[in-house]
Structures are given as C-alpha cells and as structure tokens.
Enzyme design. Sequence first.
Site, PDB file in Angstrom:
ATOM      1  N   SER A 196       0.841  -1.193   0.000  1.00 36.16           N
ATOM      2  CA  SER A 196       0.000   0.000   0.000  1.00 36.16           C
ATOM      3  C   SER A 196       0.884   1.254   0.000  1.00 36.16           C
ATOM      4  O   SER A 196       1.681   1.432  -0.917  1.00 36.16           O
ATOM      5  CB  SER A 196      -0.961  -0.037   1.192  1.00 36.16           C
ATOM      6  OG  SER A 196      -1.984   0.916   1.039  1.00 36.16           O
ATOM      7  N   GLU A 326      -8.931  -4.247  -4.281  1.00 33.97           N
ATOM      8  CA  GLU A 326      -8.301  -3.529  -3.180  1.00 33.97           C
ATOM      9  C   GLU A 326      -9.299  -2.703  -2.376  1.00 33.97           C
ATOM     10  O   GLU A 326      -9.387  -2.805  -1.155  1.00 33.97           O
ATOM     11  CB  GLU A 326      -7.218  -2.587  -3.736  1.00 33.97           C
ATOM     12  CG  GLU A 326      -6.117  -3.255  -4.525  1.00 33.97           C
ATOM     13  CD  GLU A 326      -4.993  -3.789  -3.654  1.00 33.97           C
ATOM     14  OE1 GLU A 326      -5.095  -3.698  -2.420  1.00 33.97           O
ATOM     15  OE2 GLU A 326      -4.019  -4.304  -4.230  1.00 33.97           O
ATOM     16  N   HIS A 418      -7.997  -5.392  -0.051  1.00 33.71           N
ATOM     17  CA  HIS A 418      -6.746  -4.747   0.348  1.00 33.71           C
ATOM     18  C   HIS A 418      -6.193  -5.424   1.601  1.00 33.71           C
ATOM     19  O   HIS A 418      -6.937  -5.690   2.555  1.00 33.71           O
ATOM     20  CB  HIS A 418      -7.035  -3.272   0.636  1.00 33.71           C
ATOM     21  CG  HIS A 418      -5.837  -2.387   0.693  1.00 33.71           C
ATOM     22  ND1 HIS A 418      -4.909  -2.320  -0.320  1.00 33.71           N
ATOM     23  CD2 HIS A 418      -5.407  -1.489   1.638  1.00 33.71           C
ATOM     24  CE1 HIS A 418      -3.986  -1.425  -0.011  1.00 33.71           C
ATOM     25  NE2 HIS A 418      -4.256  -0.914   1.179  1.00 33.71           N
TER      26      HIS A 418
END
Length: 498
Positions: A196, A326, A418
Amino acid sequence: MTLASTGTVIEVETRAGRVRGAWRGTPGEGGASAAFLGIPFAEPPVGDLRFAAPMPKRPWEGTLDALEYAPTAQRGDPGVTLIPEPSIPGDSTLNVNVFTPAPGKTTALPVLVYIHGGGYFAGSPASPWYDGAAFNRDGVVTVSISYRLGFDGFGWIEDAPLNRGVLDWMLALEWVRDNIAAFGGDPARVTIAGQSAGGGAVLTLLGMPAAQPLFEAVYCISGAAADVSVDEAEAFGRRLAEAGGVTPDRAGLSSLSEERVLELQKQLTAPAEGGNPLDGLRQFVDGGLTLGPVIDGDLVPLKTVDAIRSGIGADKPLVLGATDDEFSMILSEAKDKLRWIPSRYLLGKVGLTGKARSAYVAANRTVAKKGTAAIVGRYLTDRMFRTLALRIIHARGEAPTWLYRFSWTSPTFGMAVHCIDVPFFFDCLAADKVDAIAGDHPPQSLADAVHAGAVNFITTGDPGWPRYTAASGETRVYDDPSTVIRDGYAEVASLLPS
C-alpha cells in the site's frame, strides 16, 4: 509462521553499540531465528529535531535491550487497515526490527527490508504479520522499519526540510548498509518491499537517484503513489498552520502539541460533512493522497512514473502487483442500496464517462454482473492500484519486471481485498487476526506459492515466472491453485492514456 521467544538471549555489536535480542526456537536447530526489536537508527524526533531531518543515533554505552517493539510514530489507535498494527507510546519512534537466522555470523544472507503501509499517516512496524520468521527459515534476513507519519513526516513547513519521512527511509536503509553484516546479512543484496503506502514508498525510492546504492531489487505489493506537488503541500501546510492559529514555520508549528497537529490533520483531510460521498470518492481517486512524498525536484526529483520512465532504477529487478478488489469493500455496506442505481450512472459520478466507460464495462462484464457496488469498487481499485502497476511496467520498457495479481477470494469479504495478500507474503497464516481477513482455513498452498516467489526473487532476482513483456503481458495469478496467464490486467487497459 511466528516463533515464541525461548528466553535465550544473543548479543550483536552495531556501529552505535551492542544490542541484545532473543532467540525464537532452539539455536542451531532448523527454523530457529533471533529477533532484535526496536533498535534506534536515529535520535528521537522531538524537541529541536521534531521537524528536522533525522539525526543518526549517537553511540550508547553498555548493551541495549532489543527485546520488545519500540515506540511507533502511529499514535492512539490500531491503524486504519485490516492489518493489526499496534500503537506504542514514546518518543524514540525511528527504529528497525531485525529478524535473522544467523546473528553474529559472516554468512552474507540476502536481506529483505519491509516498509509498512497506512496511507502515509498510519501503520506500524510492530505488526505480528511483519515477523520475519518464515523468511529467516528460508535464508533471508528481514528488517522492518519505522518512519514519521502524516504531517510530521510529509507536511510542508516554511523553514523545515520537505520529505522528512523519505529521509527516514533513507537513513534506515543506510543503517542496514552499515550494520546488517553483523546480523548475518549481505548489505550488497538488499531487496526493499512494502504494501500500500509502503509499496508507494519503495516505488518512490526506486525513482530516487540518491537511493540507488542502498538496494538492489524492489518488491511492490499494492503500491499507491502519492506524488504530491510542492504547491499542494504548501497549501495544506499553510491551512493547517492557520487552523492552529500559528505561523507556518518550525517555531509556530512546534508550539502545537503532537495531539493538536494530529487533530488538525484529521479535520483537514476528512470529507466535508453533509457532502455527497461520491464526490469524496472522486476527489480521492483524482486528487490522490494529501500527505505523502512530495515532488521537491531534489531528493524526489520527479513523479513516480516519470522518474521510472527517465531510466532511474532500470537496473533494479522489480516485482509488482495488486489484489483484484483492493478498495471494493468501501462500497460493501451500501451494496443493497446501490443495486437500484444503474452502474453506468454511478461510474459517471466518479469520473468514468463516454467511450472509456463503455469499454471498461465491456472488459469487466463478469464483475458488472455482480452489481453496481462490485463494478464501481473494481473501478476504484483499478484507478488507484492496477493502472499504476501497468503504467510503471510500460515506463520501465525492457527493464526486468514481473507482474502478478492476487485473486484469491476472502471468505470473510467475498473478494480479494486490500491487505489480504500480506500474511501470504510473510507465510504467517497462524498470526493474530489473519482469520479476520482470510477465514479459519486459508490455503497454506497459496502461502507457499506467494512466499516462495518472494524468496526466489530476494535470493536470485527472479520470482520464478516469466517476465512481463508488452507482447505477452504474462502475469502470475495467485489463487488456489495459482497460474500464469497472458494479459492478466487486460480489464484495466481501457483506463490507460491512449
């Protein structure tokens, strides 16, 4: 895989002084490794150092206990992601955690340096998911690092250096260069990885000339680039200072407590009350993150894709990819309401219109059949993560690059959300709270595949599947079972500039 401490200590000499860590498992037996937690690489960033470039840690006398995680830059909450990332109070927040199977030995093992995510304003290196035990088992020394977050790390201040968080990454990597041999690692075989914002961090470092000597390869998990302009950073910095009733310089902002700055930061980055949430989503997708690496023309000379297109880092092998969904879970709670809204209308409200919208929906028919929330969530995912992966690959040209997608569906969320790939990367399926995202029986075979690809890459510079080329688009698809397919990101192509 996380091993409990046996209580057997081990000491190692660093350049700043001696540190004491603890063995997990029995020394000399297979799978045993030692953990050295919370070793400071910089002086505490408080007082006169609060908004300054990081100062290398001064030498200490005696032996420093490195038996527990140190204070974190994240304050007061467990973070914003699905990863357990605890906040630990205290001033000395710039630290490294070292996990090694060979402390004190001249084994010159390859090294993984991991940078946590959290949108550049949250996250913690003290997560049980970032334990390096499985990498140690497979002959890789592992280091997780901390850095200043939010305004303290990335905010514009009139008379302070920009990119203080980036400078923290750099100093941590310099610490690895100077000290990792004492832990059995090879400073010439360092792979940087992150997820991320941490993935964005390693892409930023890949595009920084000053960082090139500090690592040899990059593994980017769900990377999100910030690419904040100086003008944007300055505008936000002045707004925060004005909201706090102080001048926008170090003297003024230092008069505000850490808690007050965090409060102002939260207020100024929150969506407007009563506003259309779709407008907020569109602003987030189009405008990106408010706080993050700033394109200062010096340390960070260019936007991420532009830096890579210029050839910076072209000699570094790169693995990158993303999960299939995500950010789709952002809309999960509203999916029953959204089912009555035509998907094309909602896609238009978040910025996808005309022929591009038609092409995108056509390329994602399977997702579109799942409903409006599914296709709009996939679009948000693609705009933030998967298009960036393709743009990076295209910008690198013939540079050695491998692409993957993580497609295994979480039984909890019904999609590949995610953060779900992180425990598979670290092969730590038994770690705390993995079941909350991956269910009670996540497939070990998938962890074996993801982790082995990472170990292969860190060890040899090749993850074990064909490089991406424009002709084939070969992509590793991590699922149960995993495969390699052509044009693995074909559904995203219509979002790229023509």
